[in-house]
Design a protein around this motif. Structure first.
Motif, PDB file in Angstrom:
ATOM      1  N   ILE A 253     -52.501  54.441 -13.346  1.00  0.00           N
ATOM      2  CA  ILE A 253     -53.464  53.539 -12.705  1.00  0.00           C
ATOM      3  C   ILE A 253     -54.845  54.159 -12.880  1.00  0.00           C
ATOM      4  N   PHE A 254     -55.696  53.518 -13.679  1.00  0.00           N
ATOM      5  CA  PHE A 254     -56.996  54.097 -14.009  1.00  0.00           C
ATOM      6  C   PHE A 254     -58.121  53.125 -13.647  1.00  0.00           C
ATOM      7  N   GLY A 255     -59.240  53.679 -13.249  1.00  0.00           N
ATOM      8  CA  GLY A 255     -60.400  52.848 -12.936  1.00  0.00           C
ATOM      9  C   GLY A 255     -61.489  53.661 -12.277  1.00  0.00           C
ATOM     10  N   ASN A 256     -62.728  53.225 -12.465  1.00  0.00           N
ATOM     11  CA  ASN A 256     -63.861  53.898 -11.832  1.00  0.00           C
ATOM     12  C   ASN A 256     -63.771  53.800 -10.315  1.00  0.00           C
ATOM     13  N   THR A 257     -64.511  54.671  -9.635  1.00  0.00           N
ATOM     14  CA  THR A 257     -64.531  54.629  -8.183  1.00  0.00           C
ATOM     15  C   THR A 257     -65.042  53.276  -7.695  1.00  0.00           C
ATOM     16  N   GLY A 258     -64.356  52.723  -6.716  1.00  0.00           N
ATOM     17  CA  GLY A 258     -64.732  51.421  -6.188  1.00  0.00           C
ATOM     18  C   GLY A 258     -64.147  50.240  -6.931  1.00  0.00           C
ATOM     19  N   SER A 259     -63.357  50.493  -7.973  1.00  0.00           N
ATOM     20  CA  SER A 259     -62.801  49.382  -8.763  1.00  0.00           C
ATOM     21  C   SER A 259     -61.516  48.828  -8.158  1.00  0.00           C
ATOM     22  N   GLY A 260     -60.902  49.577  -7.230  1.00  0.00           N
ATOM     23  CA  GLY A 260     -59.711  49.068  -6.550  1.00  0.00           C
ATOM     24  C   GLY A 260     -58.416  49.749  -6.919  1.00  0.00           C
ATOM     25  N   LYS A 261     -58.473  50.901  -7.602  1.00  0.00           N
ATOM     26  CA  LYS A 261     -57.226  51.523  -8.057  1.00  0.00           C
ATOM     27  C   LYS A 261     -56.380  52.045  -6.892  1.00  0.00           C
ATOM     28  N   SER A 262     -57.028  52.596  -5.843  1.00  0.00           N
ATOM     29  CA  SER A 262     -56.264  53.090  -4.688  1.00  0.00           C
ATOM     30  C   SER A 262     -55.600  51.933  -3.944  1.00  0.00           C
ATOM     31  N   TYR A 263     -56.288  50.813  -3.882  1.00  0.00           N
ATOM     32  CA  TYR A 263     -55.720  49.622  -3.248  1.00  0.00           C
ATOM     33  C   TYR A 263     -54.513  49.140  -4.049  1.00  0.00           C
ATOM     34  N   THR A 264     -54.635  49.163  -5.377  1.00  0.00           N
ATOM     35  CA  THR A 264     -53.516  48.745  -6.234  1.00  0.00           C
ATOM     36  C   THR A 264     -52.321  49.653  -6.031  1.00  0.00           C
TER      37      THR A 264
ATOM     38  N   LYS B  48     -57.696  43.564 -28.500  1.00  0.00           N
ATOM     39  CA  LYS B  48     -59.149  43.743 -28.507  1.00  0.00           C
ATOM     40  C   LYS B  48     -59.816  43.070 -27.306  1.00  0.00           C
ATOM     41  N   VAL B  49     -59.335  41.889 -26.946  1.00  0.00           N
ATOM     42  CA  VAL B  49     -59.931  41.179 -25.813  1.00  0.00           C
ATOM     43  C   VAL B  49     -59.779  41.986 -24.527  1.00  0.00           C
ATOM     44  N   SER B  50     -58.610  42.598 -24.341  1.00  0.00           N
ATOM     45  CA  SER B  50     -58.375  43.402 -23.140  1.00  0.00           C
ATOM     46  C   SER B  50     -59.294  44.608 -23.099  1.00  0.00           C
ATOM     47  N   PHE B  51     -59.441  45.292 -24.241  1.00  0.00           N
ATOM     48  CA  PHE B  51     -60.339  46.447 -24.288  1.00  0.00           C
ATOM     49  C   PHE B  51     -61.780  46.038 -23.992  1.00  0.00           C
ATOM     50  N   ASP B  52     -62.200  44.927 -24.564  1.00  0.00           N
ATOM     51  CA  ASP B  52     -63.585  44.493 -24.355  1.00  0.00           C
ATOM     52  C   ASP B  52     -63.857  44.112 -22.905  1.00  0.00           C
ATOM     53  N   SER B  53     -62.817  43.737 -22.172  1.00  0.00           N
ATOM     54  CA  SER B  53     -63.019  43.315 -20.782  1.00  0.00           C
ATOM     55  C   SER B  53     -62.992  44.479 -19.791  1.00  0.00           C
ATOM     56  N   LEU B  54     -62.584  45.676 -20.234  1.00  0.00           N
ATOM     57  CA  LEU B  54     -62.477  46.812 -19.315  1.00  0.00           C
ATOM     58  C   LEU B  54     -63.774  47.111 -18.556  1.00  0.00           C
ATOM     59  N   PRO B  55     -64.944  47.124 -19.208  1.00  0.00           N
ATOM     60  CA  PRO B  55     -66.163  47.480 -18.468  1.00  0.00           C
ATOM     61  C   PRO B  55     -66.650  46.395 -17.508  1.00  0.00           C
ATOM     62  N   ILE B  56     -66.108  45.181 -17.584  1.00  0.00           N
ATOM     63  CA  ILE B  56     -66.656  44.086 -16.775  1.00  0.00           C
ATOM     64  C   ILE B  56     -65.625  43.495 -15.819  1.00  0.00           C
ATOM     65  N   LEU B  57     -64.525  44.190 -15.627  1.00  0.00           N
ATOM     66  CA  LEU B  57     -63.526  43.680 -14.688  1.00  0.00           C
ATOM     67  C   LEU B  57     -64.087  43.701 -13.268  1.00  0.00           C
ATOM     68  N   PRO B  58     -63.910  42.633 -12.499  1.00  0.00           N
ATOM     69  CA  PRO B  58     -64.392  42.646 -11.109  1.00  0.00           C
ATOM     70  C   PRO B  58     -63.511  43.535 -10.237  1.00  0.00           C
ATOM     71  N   GLN B  59     -64.040  43.902  -9.080  1.00  0.00           N
ATOM     72  CA  GLN B  59     -63.282  44.728  -8.151  1.00  0.00           C
ATOM     73  C   GLN B  59     -62.004  44.016  -7.739  1.00  0.00           C
ATOM     74  N   GLY B  60     -60.900  44.749  -7.754  1.00  0.00           N
ATOM     75  CA  GLY B  60     -59.616  44.171  -7.367  1.00  0.00           C
ATOM     76  C   GLY B  60     -58.833  43.557  -8.500  1.00  0.00           C
ATOM     77  N   SER B  61     -59.444  43.456  -9.690  1.00  0.00           N
ATOM     78  CA  SER B  61     -58.736  42.936 -10.860  1.00  0.00           C
ATOM     79  C   SER B  61     -58.391  44.083 -11.794  1.00  0.00           C
TER      80      SER B  61
END
Length: 634
Positions: A166-177, A568-581
């Motif tokens: 489970i990976f993600g920047n701080t505040g992205s929701g990884k602990s909640y997930t 490729k679409v999934s990789f491109d969306s990594l920097p713009i995923l909203p919190q909780g997604s």
């Protein structure tokens, strides 16, 4: 062709290059939505799916891009409108095929040019996103981000019998997930007797997010408190109220002490090994008479085997080392004995000998006199912990080897300098006993109040012990899941604050678990803000991934290099995923999908919510809390 097929048909294949396919969109299908029986159907867009009909085979692809080209006029045709000059093309990547009512991942065959392409029907869309078989037990993690009403069911067997990242920047929701995932699993089976007997979950919590902020408060994070055991470890002044239990074999391991004391490989580690293997020390440290004998032997070596660089106060230094951690109170007459030697035992610096009231250490009268003095000591070491006994063995062996020339003080001395602090820390967080930790479905080990040295060592020691114990027993029905939040703290590949030996040992311990643990029913779940910091060997062995927003290019590259499931679409969306997604990918999902993680009850949420500064500054949150407390009282 039916009316529905004519509406859903969007174009035809114009190019096939392996899995990459280009489709020319019909000019009449360039709108964002299509109208069918008064209902709006969403048209194709980047990230959505299409179906290519090749005879009776229906191939499924994901749209990774679209572009337009201008069609050059020919001698035989003139354009009646500007629209006819434009050709819209879709870039498709084949991901699988439909066989009956089942979607199967993989490329069965490739389409042909002029094969027709269609939008998916709602049923076909559901088939593509059905990740479970009819006979599998499932749980719902969340819903599709693009289709709010489409719940994502996952197979419990395929998800939990795997290593999860489970990976993600701080505040992205990884602990909640993480909390949502294990809340659903534990709540589903918590009252099953077989589950309580055979399943164990250990959560290493570096920041205290998965327990109540204060001891004594209701602690229902992830699951109700009666199903969990929390270890609030602390190296602070008062130590831990409840220590983590480890057996004797862990504490008697020479590698363990080499790591605790940060020993060098060539000199200090062999010294620790000799100490722990010494039968003389082991036999005498167990009884009061043997302990008194060790004191006498050490004093004899210091006073009679004098070196050229002999320290004149070495006897007093030894006794002061011995007296620490309350040992002076466990030896009757020790303080008087110390004062006597400090007053009457002198050292002749020029001729290099000790003398006591005129009796020189080189004469035959000296040793009987020294033994007579030591015999007044009455030690009581019955209450000493295993850790304290090992500390004493290290002290005795240090003075023995230094005085006999078996070791160089400059080489071994740094170990003694670290010994007291590390022993003090160990005594505060672990208890050496053959008794097991209290059996519980979920054990949370909080390292929030543990210093940096113990934060690195304790998780490795605990996890390695549990893995070795599980490995030694052939119990195919027993399941152990080790969950490590903020895993970069202990799985980092790049660290300048530790020796290469320690880093190698730390990584090898966890790499063995992740490479071999499956055979013994041991699985890892790691959550981290920085996947680029974690060993690529560990990331590459994960089976399922939940990827939240990642901004740093190195983190995205680390994911791209080690995760073959993503397009490729999934990789491109990594920097713009909203919190909780997050993007779900791996063996539990047939294709990568972006999901919105479902909610969990407030009492089961981790304590990691971002502060609402303006409400705190205006006092609004305190007012809300006071109202809630009053309502609860009523």
């Amino acid at each position: 062709m039916s009316t529905l097929d004519s509406i859903l048909k969007i174009g035809a294949v114009v190019s096939v290059r392996g899995r990459s396919v280009e489709i020319k969109v019909d000019s009449a299908k360039n709108a964002s939505h299509l109208l069918y029986k008064g209902e709006l159907l969403k048209n194709v867009s980047v990230g959505s799916y299409i179906k290519i009909a090749k005879g009776f085979t229906h191939l499924v692809g994901k749209i990774e891009g679209e572009f337009v080209t201008e069609v050059k006029p020919s001698d035989f045709r003139t354009y009646t409108s500007e629209q006819e000059k434009i050709k819209r093309l879709l870039q498709i990547s084949l991901i699988g095929f439909l066989e009956g009512n089942v979607f199967k991942q993989g490329v069965k065959e490739l389409p042909l040019v002029d094969n027709e392409a269609y939008l998916l029907t709602q049923d076909e869309f559901n088939f593509v996103h059905k990740f479970v078989k009819d006979d599998e037990e499932t749980f719902i993690l969340g819903s599709l981000a693009q289709e709010k009403g489409k719940a994502i069911e996952l197979s419990i067997d395929r998800l939990l019998a795997s290593h999860i990242g489970i990976f993600g920047n701080t505040g992205s929701g990884k602990s909640y997930t993480l909390a949502k995932l294990y809340h659903e699993i534990l709540c589903k089976y918590k009252d099953e007797p077989a589950f309580q007997e055979n399943a164990r979950f250990l959560l290493i919590d570096f920041n205290g997010e998965y327990m109540s902020p204060e001891d004594g408060q209701p602690d229902d994070v992830i699951i109700a408190s009666k199903y969990k055991q929390v270890y609030r470890l602390s190296t602070g002044k008062s130590g831990s109220k409840k220590k983590y239990r480890l057996p004797n074999k862990v504490i008697n391991d020479e590698q363990f002490w080499s790591l605790i004391l940060h020993c060098t490989e060539k000199t200090q580690s062999p010294f620790i090994s000799r100490t722990l293997k010494s039968e003389f020390l082991e036999n005498n440290i167990q009884t009061n008479e043997g302990f008194q004998k060790l004191i006498a032997v050490t004093l004899e070596h210091i006073t009679t085997k004098v070196s050229q660089n002999q320290e004149k106060n070495l006897v007093l230094t030894f006794l002061e080392e011995l007296a620490k951690f309350g040992m002076a109170d466990k030896i009757n007459n020790f303080k008087a004995f110390y004062r006597d030697l400090r007053t009457n035992l002198q050292f002749h610096s020029k001729d290099k000998y000790f003398y006591y009231n005129g009796v020189i250490s080189t004469t035959a009268e000296f040793l009987p006199l020294l033994r007579e003095k030591v015999n007044v000591l009455e030690p009581d070491i019955s209450g000493l912990s295993v850790i304290q006994k090992i500390r004493l063995k290290i002290i005795f062996n240090f003075y023995y080897e230094i005085q006999n020339g078996f070791a160089n003080k400059e080489h071994i001395g740094p170990v003694m300098g670290r010994l007291d602090d590390r022993i003090n820390d160990l005594e505060k967080v672990i208890e050496i006993t053959q008794e097991k930790n209290e059996p519980c479905i979920l054990s949370v080990v909080s390292l929030k109040d543990v210093n940096i040295q113990m934060r690195k060592i304790l998780p490795m020691v605990i996890c390695k012990h549990l893995y070795e114990e599980k490995k030694s027993k052939i119990e195919r029905d027993k399941f152990l899941n080790i969950i490590i939040d903020e895993a970069h703290n202990i799985l980092s590949f790049n660290s300048d604050r530790e020796s290469e030996t320690w880093k190698d040992y730390r990584l090898e311990a966890f790499e063995e678990i992740i490479k071999e643990g499956r055979k013994f029913g041991v699985f890892l779940t790691i959550a981290s803000q920085r996947p680029s910091d974690i060993s690529s060997t560990i990331i590459s062995q994960l089976h399922n991934y939940l990827l939240h927003r990642l901004i740093n290019n190195k983190d995205i590259e680390a994911v791209e290099k080690t995760i073959s499931y993503l397009d490729k679409v999934s990789f491109d969306s990594l920097p713009i995923l909203p919190q909780g997604s997050c993007i779900l990918a791996g063996i539990s999902a047939q294709l990568p999908v972006i999901i919105e993680v479902g909610t969990i009850p407030d009492e089961n949420k981790p304590f990691n919510e971002t502060m609402i500064l303006t409400k705190h500054w205006r006092g609004e949150l305190k007012a809300d809390d006071d109202q809630a407390e009053a309502a609860a009282t009523l």
